[in-house]
Each structure stands twice: as structure tokens, then as C-alpha cells.
Design a protein around this motif. Structure first.
Motif, PDB file in Angstrom:
ATOM      1  N   LEU A 144       0.796  -1.300   0.067  1.00 32.92           N
ATOM      2  CA  LEU A 144      -0.031   0.017  -0.152  1.00 32.92           C
ATOM      3  C   LEU A 144       0.865   1.154  -0.010  1.00 32.92           C
ATOM      4  N   GLN A 145       1.743   1.192   0.557  1.00 32.51           N
ATOM      5  CA  GLN A 145       2.790   2.229   0.718  1.00 32.51           C
ATOM      6  C   GLN A 145       3.476   2.489  -0.568  1.00 32.51           C
ATOM      7  N   TRP A 146       3.759   1.511  -1.398  1.00 32.23           N
ATOM      8  CA  TRP A 146       4.561   1.733  -2.594  1.00 32.23           C
ATOM      9  C   TRP A 146       3.297   2.201  -3.355  1.00 32.23           C
ATOM     10  N   ILE A 147       2.289   1.720  -3.591  1.00 32.15           N
ATOM     11  CA  ILE A 147       0.921   2.398  -4.445  1.00 32.15           C
ATOM     12  C   ILE A 147       0.863   3.734  -4.038  1.00 32.15           C
ATOM     13  N   LEU A 148       0.407   4.062  -2.867  1.00 27.71           N
ATOM     14  CA  LEU A 148       0.163   5.481  -2.363  1.00 27.71           C
ATOM     15  C   LEU A 148       1.738   6.183  -2.926  1.00 27.71           C
ATOM     16  N   GLY A 149       2.608   5.731  -2.678  1.00 25.57           N
ATOM     17  CA  GLY A 149       3.924   6.703  -3.124  1.00 25.57           C
ATOM     18  C   GLY A 149       3.833   7.038  -4.540  1.00 25.57           C
ATOM     19  N   PHE A 150       3.453   5.871  -5.126  1.00 24.60           N
ATOM     20  CA  PHE A 150       3.589   6.171  -6.917  1.00 24.60           C
ATOM     21  C   PHE A 150       2.215   7.054  -7.086  1.00 24.60           C
ATOM     22  N   ILE A 151       1.258   7.131  -6.739  1.00 27.33           N
ATOM     23  CA  ILE A 151       0.122   8.010  -6.850  1.00 27.33           C
ATOM     24  C   ILE A 151       0.397   9.490  -6.521  1.00 27.33           C
ATOM     25  N   GLY A 181       7.797   4.368   5.581  1.00 26.71           N
ATOM     26  CA  GLY A 181       9.077   3.807   5.270  1.00 26.71           C
ATOM     27  C   GLY A 181       9.892   3.143   6.359  1.00 26.71           C
ATOM     28  N   LEU A 182      10.528   4.086   7.132  1.00 21.65           N
ATOM     29  CA  LEU A 182      11.183   3.713   8.100  1.00 21.65           C
ATOM     30  C   LEU A 182      10.592   2.541   9.108  1.00 21.65           C
ATOM     31  N   SER A 183       9.395   2.788   9.326  1.00 21.93           N
ATOM     32  CA  SER A 183       8.521   1.962  10.413  1.00 21.93           C
ATOM     33  C   SER A 183       8.485   0.445  10.028  1.00 21.93           C
ATOM     34  N   LEU A 184       8.482   0.471   8.392  1.00 20.53           N
ATOM     35  CA  LEU A 184       7.939  -0.829   7.867  1.00 20.53           C
ATOM     36  C   LEU A 184       9.621  -1.465   8.010  1.00 20.53           C
TER      37      LEU A 184
END
Length: 251
Positions: A134-141, A164-167
Motif C-alpha cells: 500500500l505504501q508503494w501504491i500511495l507513493g506512486f500516486i 517507510g522507516l517503520s516498515l
């Protein structure tokens, strides 16, 4: 050291980045040595299919993910778009490799009639992977697609960095749980006696923790943030002026 690096006050950051790479490669080497020496190696169709899981997770969710977080610290003089492409590409590579590891362990469990998703390791692992996706998708958007308001990107960026750091922290915690779980299952009587396999697995855990600590230290030093290039700074000011109705002469 390069004069430009001195002016930017990067201090010991290049050495810490190098140390993180040594730690990451060492963690991968120890993972491979452990699984090859004590767990029978790797096979997609045989009983060693499980071993693909820890190798892929260490390579993808730990090493490549950590490197992706360092992109904006390391590539300080590249254009922001180039850095974004590399950052996103490393993350998607990490996701792909990790997905292979997840498929491997689910298939292995199915063949061996082992229950899925009952342990804290599995709960935290699948949650971390889902949030990573989800982080990657939101970051891309938010950061790649045109048309997203500058103010919205600015508000989302701190959350994106924090998550990102938390993950990465969550991934390393999941690895530690998985290592402990594996040792308790594989060596129920011997683990407490510090056998060589247990020592190697524990050493891998220590390497992963130190790798994460080095990455976290680099990312949390404000003076090591990537400075905007002059053309990026001018573009940002012009864009804010157009979108927020500010006068370029206002303080």
C-alpha cells in the motif's frame, strides 16, 4: 573527501552507508550459509522449498528495502526524478522478491499440511507486507502521477517517510520472530545448549538489527537530508506561486 560533500556537511555518512552495505551483504551471506549448511539448501519442488522464504525476505524486505530508503541520501546530486525512479524501482524489486518468498512458504505449508497464519510471526509478516504494498501504491500516486496538488504532496511526505522507516523496523522484528520460531521448531531440545546452528541464526538476527540501526541513524539525521538542486528549488517556488496564489515577492 570531495569538497562538495564537505560543504554539505555529510560527515561520516558515506562510511555509515558503506557499513550498511557490508552488514546487508553479510546478513545475506549468513542466511545462505545457514540454510545451505544446516537446512538442506534450496529447491522449489522439494522439502527445501521453505528455505526460499527466509532468503527472499532478507534480500527483499530487509536489504533492498533498506537500500531504497537510502537513495535520497546517497544520490544527492542526481535529479529528483531520477532518484524517485531508483527509489521506486528498488521497492518494487523488493516486493517482487518478497512475494516469491511468501508464495514459497504457503505452498510448503500446504504440501506438509501445516497450518497458516497462526503465529505472531505470520500475523506481523503479512501485515507488514500488505502495508509495504500500500505504501508503494500511495507513493506512486502521490509522487509520480501528475496532477496531485503540491500542498497534498507536502502533507503526505512526512507520513510516507515515517511509514517507510517503520516498515523496515517491522520487517526486522518479523525476521527475529521467524528466526526464533524456526530454531524452537527445528532444535527443540538443542537450542538452549547453544549449538552451532543456533549461534549462526542468532548472529544473523544481530546483523539484521545492526543493519536496521545504521539505516535508521542515517535517515534521522536532518543535516544529511538531500538538499534541493537550484533548479528544483526554483521550480518548487514557481509551482507554489501558481497553485497557492502567492506573490513571488512575498516573504
Amino acid at each position: 573527501m570531495d569538497d562538495s560533500l564537505v560543504r554539505e556537511n555529510v560527515g561520516v555518512m558515506p562510511y555509515l552507508v558503506a557499513a550498511s552495505q557490508v552488514l546487508g551483504v553479510a546478513a545475506l551471506a549468513v542466511t545462505g550459509a545457514w540454510l545451505s549448511q544446516y537446512r538442506g539448501g534450496f529447491s522449489w519442488d522439494g522439502p527445501e522449498q521453505f528455505n526460499i522464504h527466509p532468503l527472499c525476505m532478507v534480500l527483499g524486505m530487509v536489504f533492498l528495502s533498506g537500500d531504497a530508503l537510502l537513495v535520497f541520501r546517497v544520490f544527492r546530486h542526481e535529479t529528483k526524478r531520477a532518484s524517485k525512479i531508483l527509489h521506486g524501482s528498488l521497492h518494487i524489486l523488493a516486493l517482487t522478491i518478497s512475494l516469491v518468498g511468501i508464495i514459497a512458504v504457503f505452498q510448503y505449508h500446504k504440501k506438509k499440511n501445516i497450518p497458516d497464519m497462526y503465529s505472531l510471526h505470520s500475523w506481523l509478516g503479512i501485515t507488514t507486507f500488505t502495508l509495504y504494498l500500500l505504501q508503494w501504491i500511495l507513493g506512486f500516486i502521490m509522487f509520480f502521477l501528475p496532477g496531485v496538488a503540491f500542498a497534498l504532496r507536502s502533507r503526505f511526505k512526512p507520513f510516507h517517510v515515517f511509514l517507510g522507516l517503520s516498515l523496515l523496523v517491522s520487517t526486522i522484528a518479523t525476521c527475529l520472530l521467524g528466526l526464533t520460531e524456526k530454531m524452537l521448531f527445528a532444535l527443540p531440545e538443542e537450542y538452549a545448549k547453544l549449538p552451532s546452528e543456533g549461534i549462526l541464526a542468532n548472529s544473523l538476527g544481530v546483523l539484521l538489527v545492526v543493519f536496521g540501526l545504521v539505516i535508521a541513524y542515517i535517515l534521522t539525521r536532518d543535516e544529511w537530508r538531500r538538499p534541493p538542486l537550484p533548479e528544483e528549488q526554483a521550480l518548487s517556488i514557481d509551482f507554489k506561486t501558481l497553485t497557492q496564489g502567492e506573490s513571488p515577492t512575498e516573504p
